[in-house]
Write a protein that holds these residues in place. Sequence first.
Motif, PDB file in Angstrom:
ATOM      1  N   LYS A  96       4.003  75.515  33.485  1.00  0.00           N
ATOM      2  CA  LYS A  96       2.817  75.147  34.263  1.00  0.00           C
ATOM      3  C   LYS A  96       1.531  75.279  33.443  1.00  0.00           C
ATOM      4  CE  LYS A  96       4.957  76.191  38.587  1.00  0.00           C
ATOM      5  NZ  LYS A  96       5.510  77.253  39.322  1.00  0.00           N
ATOM      6  N   VAL A  97       1.582  74.744  32.204  1.00  0.00           N
ATOM      7  CA  VAL A  97       0.384  74.763  31.377  1.00  0.00           C
ATOM      8  C   VAL A  97      -0.542  73.623  31.800  1.00  0.00           C
ATOM      9  CG1 VAL A  97       1.552  75.799  29.405  1.00  0.00           C
ATOM     10  CG2 VAL A  97       1.375  73.334  29.552  1.00  0.00           C
ATOM     11  N   ASP A  98      -1.824  73.812  31.550  1.00  0.00           N
ATOM     12  CA  ASP A  98      -2.794  72.755  31.799  1.00  0.00           C
ATOM     13  C   ASP A  98      -2.751  71.804  30.605  1.00  0.00           C
ATOM     14  OD1 ASP A  98      -4.882  71.176  32.665  1.00  0.00           O
ATOM     15  OD2 ASP A  98      -6.439  72.619  32.090  1.00  0.00           O
ATOM     16  N   GLU A  99      -2.168  70.636  30.815  1.00  0.00           N
ATOM     17  CA  GLU A  99      -1.953  69.708  29.695  1.00  0.00           C
ATOM     18  C   GLU A  99      -3.250  69.251  29.047  1.00  0.00           C
ATOM     19  OE1 GLU A  99      -2.328  67.488  33.421  1.00  0.00           O
ATOM     20  OE2 GLU A  99      -0.858  68.979  32.845  1.00  0.00           O
ATOM     21  N   GLU A 100      -4.354  69.283  29.769  1.00  0.00           N
ATOM     22  CA  GLU A 100      -5.635  68.863  29.193  1.00  0.00           C
ATOM     23  C   GLU A 100      -6.109  69.821  28.100  1.00  0.00           C
ATOM     24  OE1 GLU A 100      -6.918  65.920  29.698  1.00  0.00           O
ATOM     25  OE2 GLU A 100      -5.279  65.554  31.088  1.00  0.00           O
ATOM     26  N   GLU A 101      -5.707  71.076  28.188  1.00  0.00           N
ATOM     27  CA  GLU A 101      -6.061  72.045  27.147  1.00  0.00           C
ATOM     28  C   GLU A 101      -5.342  71.752  25.839  1.00  0.00           C
ATOM     29  OE1 GLU A 101      -5.532  76.119  28.225  1.00  0.00           O
ATOM     30  OE2 GLU A 101      -6.460  75.838  30.192  1.00  0.00           O
ATOM     31  N   PHE A 102      -4.235  71.021  25.921  1.00  0.00           N
ATOM     32  CA  PHE A 102      -3.400  70.753  24.754  1.00  0.00           C
ATOM     33  C   PHE A 102      -3.448  69.287  24.326  1.00  0.00           C
ATOM     34  CE2 PHE A 102      -1.668  74.473  26.852  1.00  0.00           C
ATOM     35  CZ  PHE A 102      -1.583  75.363  25.800  1.00  0.00           C
ATOM     36  N   GLY A 103      -4.404  68.531  24.821  1.00  0.00           N
ATOM     37  CA  GLY A 103      -4.560  67.148  24.398  1.00  0.00           C
ATOM     38  C   GLY A 103      -3.972  66.128  25.348  1.00  0.00           C
ATOM     39  N   GLY A 104      -3.531  66.539  26.507  1.00  0.00           N
ATOM     40  CA  GLY A 104      -2.998  65.616  27.501  1.00  0.00           C
ATOM     41  C   GLY A 104      -1.490  65.431  27.388  1.00  0.00           C
ATOM     42  N   HIS A 105      -0.957  64.699  28.364  1.00  0.00           N
ATOM     43  CA  HIS A 105       0.486  64.461  28.400  1.00  0.00           C
ATOM     44  C   HIS A 105       0.971  63.716  27.158  1.00  0.00           C
ATOM     45  CE1 HIS A 105       1.307  65.977  32.385  1.00  0.00           C
ATOM     46  NE2 HIS A 105       0.315  65.277  32.890  1.00  0.00           N
ATOM     47  N   GLY A 106       0.208  62.741  26.714  1.00  0.00           N
ATOM     48  CA  GLY A 106       0.619  61.949  25.558  1.00  0.00           C
ATOM     49  C   GLY A 106       0.819  62.796  24.319  1.00  0.00           C
ATOM     50  N   SER A 107      -0.075  63.701  24.087  1.00  0.00           N
ATOM     51  CA  SER A 107       0.020  64.572  22.921  1.00  0.00           C
ATOM     52  C   SER A 107       1.213  65.508  23.020  1.00  0.00           C
ATOM     53  CB  SER A 107      -1.267  65.388  22.781  1.00  0.00           C
ATOM     54  OG  SER A 107      -1.174  66.286  21.712  1.00  0.00           O
ATOM     55  N   LEU A 108       1.427  66.081  24.185  1.00  0.00           N
ATOM     56  CA  LEU A 108       2.551  67.003  24.364  1.00  0.00           C
ATOM     57  C   LEU A 108       3.893  66.276  24.320  1.00  0.00           C
ATOM     58  CD1 LEU A 108       1.067  69.348  27.102  1.00  0.00           C
ATOM     59  CD2 LEU A 108       1.529  69.919  24.726  1.00  0.00           C
ATOM     60  N   LEU A 109       3.953  65.099  24.918  1.00  0.00           N
ATOM     61  CA  LEU A 109       5.213  64.350  24.917  1.00  0.00           C
ATOM     62  C   LEU A 109       5.543  63.774  23.547  1.00  0.00           C
ATOM     63  CD1 LEU A 109       5.027  62.526  28.358  1.00  0.00           C
ATOM     64  CD2 LEU A 109       6.567  64.378  27.694  1.00  0.00           C
ATOM     65  N   GLN A 110       4.556  63.651  22.688  1.00  0.00           N
ATOM     66  CA  GLN A 110       4.772  63.097  21.350  1.00  0.00           C
ATOM     67  C   GLN A 110       5.259  64.151  20.362  1.00  0.00           C
ATOM     68  OE1 GLN A 110       1.396  60.902  20.015  1.00  0.00           O
ATOM     69  NE2 GLN A 110       2.220  60.588  17.976  1.00  0.00           N
ATOM     70  N   GLU A 111       5.135  65.436  20.707  1.00  0.00           N
ATOM     71  CA  GLU A 111       5.541  66.514  19.793  1.00  0.00           C
ATOM     72  C   GLU A 111       7.012  66.370  19.414  1.00  0.00           C
ATOM     73  OE1 GLU A 111       4.141  68.946  18.127  1.00  0.00           O
ATOM     74  OE2 GLU A 111       2.141  68.630  18.922  1.00  0.00           O
ATOM     75  N   GLY A 112       7.275  66.156  18.145  1.00  0.00           N
ATOM     76  CA  GLY A 112       8.634  66.084  17.629  1.00  0.00           C
ATOM     77  C   GLY A 112       9.391  64.817  17.961  1.00  0.00           C
ATOM     78  N   LEU A 113       8.714  63.830  18.544  1.00  0.00           N
ATOM     79  CA  LEU A 113       9.401  62.627  19.007  1.00  0.00           C
ATOM     80  C   LEU A 113      10.047  61.850  17.866  1.00  0.00           C
ATOM     81  CD1 LEU A 113      10.097  60.681  21.325  1.00  0.00           C
ATOM     82  CD2 LEU A 113       7.940  59.528  20.866  1.00  0.00           C
ATOM     83  N   PHE A 114       9.302  61.563  16.824  1.00  0.00           N
ATOM     84  CA  PHE A 114       9.825  60.712  15.754  1.00  0.00           C
ATOM     85  C   PHE A 114      10.917  61.414  14.959  1.00  0.00           C
ATOM     86  CE2 PHE A 114       5.448  59.236  16.571  1.00  0.00           C
ATOM     87  CZ  PHE A 114       5.794  58.020  17.134  1.00  0.00           C
ATOM     88  N   ALA A 115      10.754  62.699  14.729  1.00  0.00           N
ATOM     89  CA  ALA A 115      11.800  63.458  14.030  1.00  0.00           C
ATOM     90  C   ALA A 115      13.064  63.534  14.874  1.00  0.00           C
ATOM     91  CB  ALA A 115      11.303  64.854  13.695  1.00  0.00           C
ATOM     92  N   SER A 116      12.908  63.662  16.186  1.00  0.00           N
ATOM     93  CA  SER A 116      14.089  63.758  17.046  1.00  0.00           C
ATOM     94  C   SER A 116      14.818  62.428  17.136  1.00  0.00           C
ATOM     95  CB  SER A 116      13.701  64.251  18.440  1.00  0.00           C
ATOM     96  OG  SER A 116      12.989  63.275  19.155  1.00  0.00           O
ATOM     97  N   VAL A 117      14.105  61.324  17.128  1.00  0.00           N
ATOM     98  CA  VAL A 117      14.764  60.013  17.142  1.00  0.00           C
ATOM     99  C   VAL A 117      15.579  59.844  15.861  1.00  0.00           C
ATOM    100  CG1 VAL A 117      14.385  57.511  17.067  1.00  0.00           C
ATOM    101  CG2 VAL A 117      13.127  58.913  18.702  1.00  0.00           C
ATOM    102  N   THR A 118      15.026  60.255  14.752  1.00  0.00           N
ATOM    103  CA  THR A 118      15.743  60.164  13.482  1.00  0.00           C
ATOM    104  C   THR A 118      16.993  61.039  13.498  1.00  0.00           C
ATOM    105  OG1 THR A 118      13.653  59.766  12.332  1.00  0.00           O
ATOM    106  CG2 THR A 118      15.531  60.456  10.993  1.00  0.00           C
ATOM    107  N   LEU A 119      16.863  62.269  13.954  1.00  0.00           N
ATOM    108  CA  LEU A 119      18.012  63.175  14.022  1.00  0.00           C
ATOM    109  C   LEU A 119      19.063  62.637  14.989  1.00  0.00           C
ATOM    110  CD1 LEU A 119      19.380  65.831  13.254  1.00  0.00           C
ATOM    111  CD2 LEU A 119      18.064  66.933  15.091  1.00  0.00           C
ATOM    112  N   PHE A 120      18.638  62.142  16.127  1.00  0.00           N
ATOM    113  CA  PHE A 120      19.551  61.572  17.113  1.00  0.00           C
ATOM    114  C   PHE A 120      20.334  60.405  16.518  1.00  0.00           C
ATOM    115  CE2 PHE A 120      20.046  58.085  20.205  1.00  0.00           C
ATOM    116  CZ  PHE A 120      21.036  58.634  20.996  1.00  0.00           C
ATOM    117  N   LEU A 121      19.634  59.465  15.887  1.00  0.00           N
ATOM    118  CA  LEU A 121      20.309  58.302  15.308  1.00  0.00           C
ATOM    119  C   LEU A 121      21.254  58.702  14.181  1.00  0.00           C
ATOM    120  CD1 LEU A 121      17.398  55.711  15.287  1.00  0.00           C
ATOM    121  CD2 LEU A 121      19.417  55.711  16.760  1.00  0.00           C
ATOM    122  N   LEU A 122      20.855  59.666  13.375  1.00  0.00           N
ATOM    123  CA  LEU A 122      21.710  60.131  12.292  1.00  0.00           C
ATOM    124  C   LEU A 122      22.988  60.765  12.844  1.00  0.00           C
ATOM    125  CD1 LEU A 122      22.141  60.689   9.257  1.00  0.00           C
ATOM    126  CD2 LEU A 122      20.976  62.867   9.637  1.00  0.00           C
TER     127      LEU A 122
END
Length: 128
Positions: free
Chosen positions: A91-117
Amino acid sequence: MKDKKSAKLNLQHKQHQNGHLSPSTFAKLLDLEASWDKDQLGDVLHWIRQIVALICGLLWGAVPLVGGIWLVAFLLISSGIVYGYYAIILKVDEEEFGGHGSLLQEGLFASVTLFLLAWTLVYSLAHF
């Protein structure tokens, strides 16, 4: 001289923790009252996403699942787990951390690479 030594120890401590979760971060994972800074929460979300990517990649490859729909399914599952963790459990305030977009983007590209591998490797080894 003492200030230089103290600064050097601080730098080494930060470098040691850079990219790794500190023991105090592990204790905070399910503590609803804990306070988070942006770097700590970002690290936790990154590693949650990596774990989900590895599990899904191994599972998708072993079953065997093929097609782009399963990549989309992974993205939805991964993002749902990350969102659920920071919005519902912590229950963190997402605005303090840059909004939903910023939080949902954390580790996204690395995880897609690991998943595909993992998906490709397990599928190739198990089914050919």
